[in-house]
Design a protein around this motif. Structure first.
Motif, PDB file in Angstrom:
ATOM      1  N   THR A  62       6.681   0.913   0.835  1.00  0.00           N
ATOM      2  CA  THR A  62       5.226   0.796   0.833  1.00  0.00           C
ATOM      3  C   THR A  62       4.841   0.160   2.178  1.00  0.00           C
ATOM      4  N   TYR A  99       0.851  -1.197   0.000  1.00  0.00           N
ATOM      5  CA  TYR A  99       0.000   0.000   0.000  1.00  0.00           C
ATOM      6  C   TYR A  99       0.881   1.239   0.000  1.00  0.00           C
ATOM      7  N   ARG A 100       0.407   2.295  -0.640  1.00  0.00           N
ATOM      8  CA  ARG A 100       1.234   3.506  -0.723  1.00  0.00           C
ATOM      9  C   ARG A 100       1.320   4.236   0.611  1.00  0.00           C
ATOM     10  N   ARG A 106       6.035  -1.067   7.694  1.00  0.00           N
ATOM     11  CA  ARG A 106       6.635  -0.575   6.461  1.00  0.00           C
ATOM     12  C   ARG A 106       7.401  -1.687   5.755  1.00  0.00           C
TER      13      ARG A 106
END
Ligand code: ZN
Length: 337
Positions: free
Chosen positions: A279, A216-217, A274
């Motif tokens: 990401t 995920y960003r 993280r």
């Protein structure tokens, strides 16, 4: 079934090197195995064999001074060691067909798995792993303390007449402790409780870029992915009703109380971390909601309502998330919807 008590020694990289290698490999390799030590016990807990090999590291080739001092393993020794590709295959053959691993503490098998993964080796045979420390705790004082092997050996009156921090000696010591416990009973109980420990009904990870998934960003995106944040009941597959909004506890932990008309109150627990490529991944757990946790969540909800915004906004983000402070702020705003 045989029991294999296993111990490893591993080389630690220096921090700059560690980060470079992790990024290059795209795995969370934290150290490289330089010795595998194992002792085999048969079904009657009789010692029937031992295995020891020095492994030549591939990524962290220079022995860490601290590791050398602790283990007595020198640069010359690892230079002459077997590559992991060979050592692992021989070790696998030595393990045989029907076995379970016993380790002292939870660290060794994940380390070996990470090493296998980093070299593209099959790790599926490292199954059936039992942390003897937990069996010891259950069969003695029932505590959750992490007792050292030395402590437990002394308690059982076992002589420590070999140097520690040698993988074979430590595997041997672990085997001696195993002989003092009821391992078959411990293993049976372990199998029974492992899936429902703490009432856990479901546990999975999404967005783990370190093992090849798309990350995920932002933490916000991770926590608000409907595929994760809006589950159905793990027991019956039915729709769940949300009791309150999601609360942010300390760190990167998010909780939400839910209700299944058939199975009662459940807790959705999301933890963001993280990935190496910056990401994010999220570990999701769904478990039965107990009263103590419900009180904690409600206290937190009340706190947020009084202050008008989540308390954590005034706190410094933890170091590893500091760069992402902006994304975290957005998340805070969203919680007050
Ligand atoms: Zn249900």
């Amino acid at each position: 079934m045989d029991y294999i008590s296993l111990d490893l020694e591993w080389n630690q990289a220096y921090p700059e090197q560690l980060e470079a290698v992790q990024k290059r490999l795209g795995t969370r390799l934290r150290g490289e195995v330089i010795q595998i030590g194992a002792v085999k016990l048969d079904g009657n807990m009789k010692i029937v064999g031992s295995y020891s090999v020095i492994v030549r590291p591939r990524f962290f080739r220079h022995i860490n001074r601290h590791v050398a001092r602790l283990t007595g393993i020198t640069q010359d020794m690892i230079d002459l060691g077997q590559p992991l590709t060979e050592a692992s295959e021989r070790f696998r053959r030595w393990c045989g067909e029907d076995y379970a691993f016993l380790t002292w503490g939870p660290d060794d098998i994940p380390m070996l798995e990470d090493n296998f993964r980093a070299q593209g080796l099959d790790a599926s045979w490292l199954h059936r792993v039992y942390d003897l420390q937990k069996i010891y705790n259950r069969q003695t004082d029932g505590s959750h303390k992490q007792r050292s092997l030395e402590f437990v050996m002394e308690q059982f009156g076992l002589p420590q007449n070999l140097p520690a921090h040698d993988a074979l000696n430590d595997a041997f010591f672990t085997a001696l402790v195993a002989q003092k416990l009821n391992v078959p009973a411990g293993v049976a109980e372990y199998d029974k409780t492992v899936d429902l420990s703490d009432g856990v009904l479901l546990s999975d990870v999404s967005g783990d870029a370190d093992v090849g998934a798309a990350g995920y960003r932002t933490p916000f995106e991770a926590v608000h992915d409907a595929a994760i944040a809006e589950p159905t009941c793990p027991l019956c597959g039915g729709a769940l009703e949300f009791l309150e909004r999601t609360v942010h506890m300390k760190g990167q932990k998010y909780l939400r109380m839910m209700n299944c008309p058939t199975h009662g109150k459940l807790l959705l627990d999301l933890r963001v971390s993280r990935n190496l490529n910056d990401t994010f991944r999220v570990r999701r757990t769904i478990r039965v909601l107990d009263e103590e946790t419900e009180n904690k969540v409600r206290a937190r909800l009340a706190e947020e309502a009084v202050s008008g915004r989540p308390r954590r906004r005034r706190r410094r983000p933890r170091a590893e998330f500091r760069e992402n402070a902006a994304a975290t702020e957005n998340e805070g705003g969203n919680q007050n919807e």
